[in-house]
Write an enzyme that holds these catalytic residues in place. Structure first.
Site, PDB file in Angstrom:
ATOM      1  N   GLY A   1      47.783   4.103   8.927  1.00 31.05           N
ATOM      2  CA  GLY A   1      47.519   4.253  10.357  1.00 31.05           C
ATOM      3  C   GLY A   1      47.643   2.928  11.079  1.00 31.05           C
ATOM      4  O   GLY A   1      48.249   1.982  10.577  1.00 31.05           O
TER       5      GLY A   1
ATOM      6  N   LEU B   1      49.398   2.497  13.689  1.00 26.21           N
ATOM      7  CA  LEU B   1      50.867   2.471  13.680  1.00 26.21           C
ATOM      8  C   LEU B   1      51.408   1.550  14.778  1.00 26.21           C
ATOM      9  O   LEU B   1      50.894   1.514  15.895  1.00 26.21           O
ATOM     10  CB  LEU B   1      51.399   3.893  13.883  1.00 26.21           C
ATOM     11  CG  LEU B   1      50.902   4.938  12.856  1.00 26.21           C
ATOM     12  CD1 LEU B   1      51.518   6.309  13.147  1.00 26.21           C
ATOM     13  CD2 LEU B   1      51.200   4.521  11.424  1.00 26.21           C
TER      14      LEU B   1
ATOM     15  N   GLU C   1      55.324  -0.737  16.026  1.00 29.37           N
ATOM     16  CA  GLU C   1      56.769  -0.508  16.162  1.00 29.37           C
ATOM     17  C   GLU C   1      57.483  -0.517  14.807  1.00 29.37           C
ATOM     18  O   GLU C   1      58.535   0.105  14.651  1.00 29.37           O
ATOM     19  CB  GLU C   1      57.382  -1.538  17.112  1.00 29.37           C
ATOM     20  CG  GLU C   1      56.958  -1.347  18.568  1.00 29.37           C
ATOM     21  CD  GLU C   1      57.208   0.077  19.076  1.00 29.37           C
ATOM     22  OE1 GLU C   1      58.343   0.573  18.964  1.00 29.37           O
ATOM     23  OE2 GLU C   1      56.250   0.692  19.598  1.00 29.37           O
TER      24      GLU C   1
ATOM     25  N   HIS D   1      56.256   0.780  12.052  1.00 28.82           N
ATOM     26  CA  HIS D   1      56.105   2.150  11.559  1.00 28.82           C
ATOM     27  C   HIS D   1      57.045   3.102  12.318  1.00 28.82           C
ATOM     28  O   HIS D   1      57.636   3.999  11.739  1.00 28.82           O
ATOM     29  CB  HIS D   1      54.664   2.641  11.753  1.00 28.82           C
ATOM     30  CG  HIS D   1      53.650   1.948  10.891  1.00 28.82           C
ATOM     31  ND1 HIS D   1      52.694   1.118  11.410  1.00 28.82           N
ATOM     32  CD2 HIS D   1      53.449   1.974   9.546  1.00 28.82           C
ATOM     33  CE1 HIS D   1      51.930   0.651  10.427  1.00 28.82           C
ATOM     34  NE2 HIS D   1      52.369   1.150   9.288  1.00 28.82           N
TER      35      HIS D   1
ATOM     36  N   VAL E   1      60.395  -5.147  10.904  1.00 32.72           N
ATOM     37  CA  VAL E   1      60.540  -5.214  12.364  1.00 32.72           C
ATOM     38  C   VAL E   1      59.677  -6.388  12.847  1.00 32.72           C
ATOM     39  O   VAL E   1      58.543  -6.553  12.395  1.00 32.72           O
ATOM     40  CB  VAL E   1      60.094  -3.889  13.021  1.00 32.72           C
ATOM     41  CG1 VAL E   1      60.185  -3.975  14.544  1.00 32.72           C
ATOM     42  CG2 VAL E   1      60.951  -2.740  12.497  1.00 32.72           C
TER      43      VAL E   1
ATOM     44  N   MET F   1      55.787  -7.509  12.168  1.00 30.86           N
ATOM     45  CA  MET F   1      54.753  -6.602  12.694  1.00 30.86           C
ATOM     46  C   MET F   1      53.848  -6.144  11.571  1.00 30.86           C
ATOM     47  O   MET F   1      54.301  -5.873  10.458  1.00 30.86           O
ATOM     48  CB  MET F   1      55.408  -5.418  13.370  1.00 30.86           C
ATOM     49  CG  MET F   1      56.063  -5.838  14.644  1.00 30.86           C
ATOM     50  SD  MET F   1      56.356  -4.450  15.709  1.00 30.86           S
ATOM     51  CE  MET F   1      57.198  -5.295  17.032  1.00 30.86           C
TER      52      MET F   1
ATOM     53  N   SER G   1      49.707  -4.145  11.047  1.00 33.72           N
ATOM     54  CA  SER G   1      48.502  -3.593  11.695  1.00 33.72           C
ATOM     55  C   SER G   1      47.411  -4.642  11.788  1.00 33.72           C
ATOM     56  O   SER G   1      46.512  -4.549  12.615  1.00 33.72           O
ATOM     57  CB  SER G   1      47.981  -2.392  10.901  1.00 33.72           C
ATOM     58  OG  SER G   1      49.013  -1.458  10.723  1.00 33.72           O
TER      59      SER G   1
END
Ligand code: PAF
Length: 286
Positions: free
Chosen positions: A31, A33, A35, A37, A176, A184, A186
C-alpha cells in the site's frame, strides 16, 4: 473493482477465472501507493486479462526496531488509484488471516539474499519470501510484477520462483524517479524537507559510479570510491553499503564484467534509502 479480504474468497475468484483460461496478473504491494506503483500496475494491466493488486503491510518482513506500526496506510487513496488504473481486485487480507496463531512455516533463503539488505535487515527477506509465496498460492497469478528499486528483492523472488517451481512469470519494472532522481518509495514521506533535498544524492552517487565505469575505471574499489565521494559531500548520510556486484548473483565483483549492478543504501536521520543502477560496460578496442 472488488475488494476481497479473505484468502478463501480470493482463491475462489482466481479458481473460476483460471478454469476459463483467463490470465491473472498480480502486483504485490504494502500500500501507500505512489507513481512507481502506478507504473507497475499500468505495465501489469497490459500483460494480463485480470489484475489483482495485493495491499498487505507484511509484519514478518519488519525488524523489531522498524516502522511496522507507523507504516503509512492510506487505504481509501490506494483503492482510488487502483480503481482509476482498471484493477479488478484489491486483495487486502488482515494480519490474522495471513498469519493465524497456528502459522509455522517460513521460507529459508538462497545465497542471493544473504548480503546487503539481508545483512542490514536480518529476517527481512525471509518475511518477503514467505509472504510472496503465500500471495502466489492464494492469487495463483501467471505473471507478477516487482519494481527494480528493490533489486535484491526482485532477484530473490526470481530465485524463489525457480527453486520452488511456482510457475509465475516474474517481471521486474524499471524504477520510477522524482524529477531530481530520488527513487520513489512509500517511505520517502518520512523525510524532512531538508533531507528530502539531500536524498537525491544517493542516485547521484550511483550515477557517478556508472560514469567512472564509462570513463574506464575497471576495478571495484575505483568505482566504489567514485560513489562514496559524492555521498560523503553530505555529512548527514551514514553509508550502509555502496557495492559493485554481479547482477545475477549479487556477489561483489573484483573484475568488472559486461554488466554490473551498483547497489547503495544510506541512512539519513531515521530514514534508510536504497537504490541501484544497472550498468552495461562498453567493449573497448584492444
Ligand atoms: O516490495 C514490497 O512492497 C514488499 O516487499 C512485497 C513484495 C509486497 C512483500 O510484502
Amino acid at each position: 473493482m472488488r475488494v476481497i479480504r479473505s484468502p478463501a474468497a480470493m482463491a475462489a475468484w482466481s479458481e473460476g477465472l483460471i478454469r476459463e483460461g483467463v490470465k491473472i496478473g498480480l502486483v504485490p504491494t504494502m500500500g501507500a501507493l505512489h507513481e512507481g506503483h502506478r507504473a507497475l500496475i499500468r505495465a501489469a494491466r497490459l500483460r494480463c486479462d485480470a489484475l489483482v493488486v495485493s495491499i498487505f503491510v507484511n509484519p514478518t518482513q519488519f525488524g523489531p526496531q522498524e516502522d511496522l506500526a507507523k507504516y503509512p496506510r492510506p487505504i481509501s487513496r490506494d483503492r482510488e488509484l487502483c480503481r482509476k488504473e482498471g484493477v479488478d481486485v484489491c486483495f487486502e487480507p488482515t494480519m490474522e488471516v495471513m498469519y493465524p496463531s497456528r502459522f509455522q512455516t517460513m521460507v529459508t533463503l538462497p545465497a542471493i539474499a544473504r548480503r546487503w539488505e539481508g545483512e542490514a535487515r536480518p529476517h527481512h527477506f525471509s518475511g518477503v519470501a514467505t509472504v510472496v509465496t503465500k500471495l502466489f498460492g492464494i492469487v495463483r497469478p501467471q505473471i507478477a510484477l516487482f519494481g527494480q528499486k528493490d533489486f535484491q528483492q526482485s532477484a530473490l523472488v526470481r530465485q524463489l520462483v525457480r527453486d520452488l517451481n511456482l510457475g509465475v512469470e516474474v517481471v521486474v519494472y524499471p524504477t520510477v524517479r522524482e524529477a531530481d532522481g530520488l527513487a520513489m518509495s512509500s517511505r520517502n514521506v518520512y523525510l524532512s524537507p531538508d533531507d528530502r533535498i539531500r536524498a537525491a544524492t544517493l542516485y547521484k552517487s550511483l550515477q557517478a559510479g556508472a560514469e567512472a565505469i564509462r570513463r574506464g575505471v575497471a576495478d571495484r574499489e575505483g568505482v566504489q570510491s567514485a560513489m562514496a565521494q559524492i555521498v560523503k559531500k553530505e555529512p548527514a548520510f551514514i553509508i550502509d553499503y555502496l557495492a559493485v556486484c554481479d547482477p545475477s548473483t549479487l556477489e561483489p565483483l573484483s573484475v568488472l564484467t559486461s554488466r554490473v549492478v551498483l547497489l547503495g543504501a544510506v541512512r539519513l536521520g531515521s530514514v534508510r534509502l536504497i537504490d541501484n543502477l544497472l550498468v552495461t560496460i562498453p567493449r573497448r578496442a584492444t
